[in-house]
Design an enzyme around this catalytic site. Structure first.
Site, PDB file in Angstrom:
ATOM      1  N   LEU A  23      10.015 -20.733  -5.469  1.00 37.78           N
ATOM      2  CA  LEU A  23       9.191 -19.772  -4.717  1.00 37.78           C
ATOM      3  C   LEU A  23       7.771 -19.834  -5.257  1.00 37.78           C
ATOM      4  O   LEU A  23       7.562 -19.759  -6.470  1.00 37.78           O
ATOM      5  CB  LEU A  23       9.746 -18.346  -4.891  1.00 37.78           C
ATOM      6  CG  LEU A  23       8.873 -17.234  -4.291  1.00 37.78           C
ATOM      7  CD1 LEU A  23       8.816 -17.343  -2.769  1.00 37.78           C
ATOM      8  CD2 LEU A  23       9.372 -15.858  -4.690  1.00 37.78           C
ATOM      9  N   HIS A  25       2.585   3.249  -8.832  1.00 34.44           N
ATOM     10  CA  HIS A  25       2.372   1.816  -9.091  1.00 34.44           C
ATOM     11  C   HIS A  25       3.568   1.244  -9.858  1.00 34.44           C
ATOM     12  O   HIS A  25       4.028   0.133  -9.582  1.00 34.44           O
ATOM     13  CB  HIS A  25       1.088   1.597  -9.900  1.00 34.44           C
ATOM     14  CG  HIS A  25      -0.161   2.046  -9.191  1.00 34.44           C
ATOM     15  ND1 HIS A  25      -0.434   1.712  -7.889  1.00 34.44           N
ATOM     16  CD2 HIS A  25      -1.221   2.807  -9.606  1.00 34.44           C
ATOM     17  CE1 HIS A  25      -1.608   2.243  -7.527  1.00 34.44           C
ATOM     18  NE2 HIS A  25      -2.096   2.917  -8.555  1.00 34.44           N
ATOM     19  N   ASP A  76       0.829  -1.208   0.000  1.00 33.91           N
ATOM     20  CA  ASP A  76       0.000   0.000   0.000  1.00 33.91           C
ATOM     21  C   ASP A  76       0.866   1.262   0.000  1.00 33.91           C
ATOM     22  O   ASP A  76       1.979   1.254   0.530  1.00 33.91           O
ATOM     23  CB  ASP A  76      -0.920  -0.021   1.233  1.00 33.91           C
ATOM     24  CG  ASP A  76      -2.081   0.929   1.081  1.00 33.91           C
ATOM     25  OD1 ASP A  76      -2.360   1.382  -0.046  1.00 33.91           O
ATOM     26  OD2 ASP A  76      -2.734   1.226   2.107  1.00 33.91           O
TER      27      ASP A  76
HETATM   28  C1  IPE Z   1      -5.442  -2.638  -0.114  1.00 34.67           C
HETATM   29  O1  IPE Z   1      -5.078  -1.310  -0.319  1.00 34.67           O
HETATM   30  C2  IPE Z   1      -5.473  -3.373  -1.411  1.00 34.67           C
HETATM   31  C3  IPE Z   1      -4.173  -3.555  -2.066  1.00 34.67           C
HETATM   32  C4  IPE Z   1      -3.018  -3.248  -1.562  1.00 34.67           C
HETATM   33  C5  IPE Z   1      -4.246  -4.150  -3.366  1.00 34.67           C
HETATM   34  P1  IPE Z   1      -6.186  -0.182  -0.454  1.00 34.67           P
HETATM   35  O2  IPE Z   1      -5.474   1.111  -0.581  1.00 34.67           O
HETATM   36  O3  IPE Z   1      -7.157  -0.515  -1.511  1.00 34.67           O
HETATM   37  O4  IPE Z   1      -6.921  -0.295   0.954  1.00 34.67           O
HETATM   38  P2  IPE Z   1      -7.761   0.761   1.787  1.00 34.67           P
HETATM   39  O5  IPE Z   1      -8.813   1.316   0.865  1.00 34.67           O
HETATM   40  O6  IPE Z   1      -6.815   1.829   2.255  1.00 34.67           O
HETATM   41  O7  IPE Z   1      -8.320  -0.021   2.943  1.00 34.67           O
HETATM   42  C1  IPE Z   2      -1.588   0.239  -3.347  1.00 31.99           C
HETATM   43  O1  IPE Z   2      -1.347   1.603  -3.410  1.00 31.99           O
HETATM   44  C2  IPE Z   2      -1.842  -0.376  -4.700  1.00 31.99           C
HETATM   45  C3  IPE Z   2      -3.242  -0.704  -4.964  1.00 31.99           C
HETATM   46  C4  IPE Z   2      -4.213  -0.679  -4.091  1.00 31.99           C
HETATM   47  C5  IPE Z   2      -3.567  -1.113  -6.323  1.00 31.99           C
HETATM   48  P1  IPE Z   2      -2.543   2.640  -3.424  1.00 31.99           P
HETATM   49  O2  IPE Z   2      -2.949   2.898  -4.826  1.00 31.99           O
HETATM   50  O3  IPE Z   2      -3.642   2.197  -2.526  1.00 31.99           O
HETATM   51  O4  IPE Z   2      -1.832   3.916  -2.828  1.00 31.99           O
HETATM   52  P2  IPE Z   2      -2.397   4.924  -1.739  1.00 31.99           P
HETATM   53  O5  IPE Z   2      -2.870   4.118  -0.576  1.00 31.99           O
HETATM   54  O6  IPE Z   2      -3.531   5.663  -2.390  1.00 31.99           O
HETATM   55  O7  IPE Z   2      -1.250   5.806  -1.403  1.00 31.99           O
HETATM   56 MG    MG Z   3      -4.044   2.446  -0.566  1.00 31.23          MG
END
Ligand code: IPE
Ligand code: IPE
Ligand code: MG
Length: 260
Positions: A145, A51, A34
């Protein structure tokens, strides 16, 4: 070539690696990756740049697991709830998935990585799904892995799918309610051939599970770090593993020589 760590007060990566006890490594690490968006926003870049940078951290996590002999790594790449994001971001993420699989496939094969996905992947766009199925097929014989990528994944959906499978089986085999136990439920989960994660890492400072592996995390050690996923590299992974090795996993028991 890896440059020596700068600064004198922080242990070097070599020192951190030396701290690890090879007999106490997790067998299965799960990661909620995240913070990509915030990483990009902090640099006035579009979210997709975060990303893209996050893919380098994925590569690093795979390399470390291979080096240390950690046999299973499960990463949360796209949740069911992430379908609610704006279409341009979803499209960019799917494009990135295709790009990753098309460019990295051979490397995964060379490294002996078995690539698999969990989740309702039938919801993915056709071309992304084709890349996913091809990578799963081409790496099916590898086992250095076990890399599992959660895509269009939801923990509650997984439990619903398990219940559906059990009910179908019950009709076919005339199973009784009492035949259902925890090991049977496990057999119907997407992760039926993986051990439960020993360690869950979540980056970006959020301290929630966000619908990830709800059944499997029952006794997993949780590690939360404020580091954003694109910044989570070797050093951060080593720190997480060292912290894990210091935990006492009691599974509800008491570990003491004193009896009461
Ligand atoms: C969780 O992250 C999902 C992934 C890392 C793929 P999100 O950014 O979607 O989660 P929330 O919305 O903060 O809970
Ligand atoms: C995690 O990073 C990746 C996915 C959920 C696809 P985020 O896109 O949630 O990044 P933040 O949380 O908005 O910084
Ligand atoms: Mg996020």
């Amino acid at each position: 070539m890896r440059l020596p760590d700068s600064g004198t007060d922080q242990p070097s990566e070599a020192e951190l690696t030396a701290k690890l006890d090879p007999d106490l490594l997790p067998k299965h690490v799960a990661i909620i990756m995240d913070g990509n968006g915030r990483w990009a926003e902090a640099r006035s870049l579009p979210r997709i740049a975060g990303h893209r940078e996050g893919i380098k951290s994925v590569r690093e996590a795979i390399t470390i697991c291979l080096e240390l002999g950690i046999p299973a790594l499960t990463i949360y790449a796209f949740s069911q709830e992430n379908w609610n994001r704006p279409a341009p971001e979803i499209n960019s993420l799917m494009g990135l998935l295709e790009h990753y699989l098309s460019t990295e496939r051979n490397k995964l094969i060379e490294q002996g990585v078995r690539f698999r996905t969990i989740g309702r992947t039938e919801s993915l766009p056709t071309s992304a799904l084709q890349w996913v199925r091809a990578a799963e097929h081409e790496t099916a014989h590898l086992d250095k892995l076990h890399l599992t990528v959660a895509l269009s994944y939801g923990g509650r959906a997984e439990i619903v799918d398990a219940i559906r499978g059990i009910v179908r089986e019950a009709y076919d085999r005339k199973m009784q309610a009492d035949d259902i136990d925890e090991s049977l439920v496990h057999q119907f989960l997407y992760t039926h051939d993986l051990p439960d994660p020993d360690l869950l890492i979540r980056t970006s400072g959020e301290t929630r599970i966000s619908n990830f592996l709800l059944w499997q995390l029952a006794y997993t050690e949780l590690y939360f770090t404020p580091t954003l996923w694109p910044d989570f590299r070797r050093r951060e992974m080593l720190l997480a593993l060292i912290e894990f090795q210091g935990r006492e996993r009691r599974f509800g028991r008491v570990f003491t020589s004193l009896s009461s």
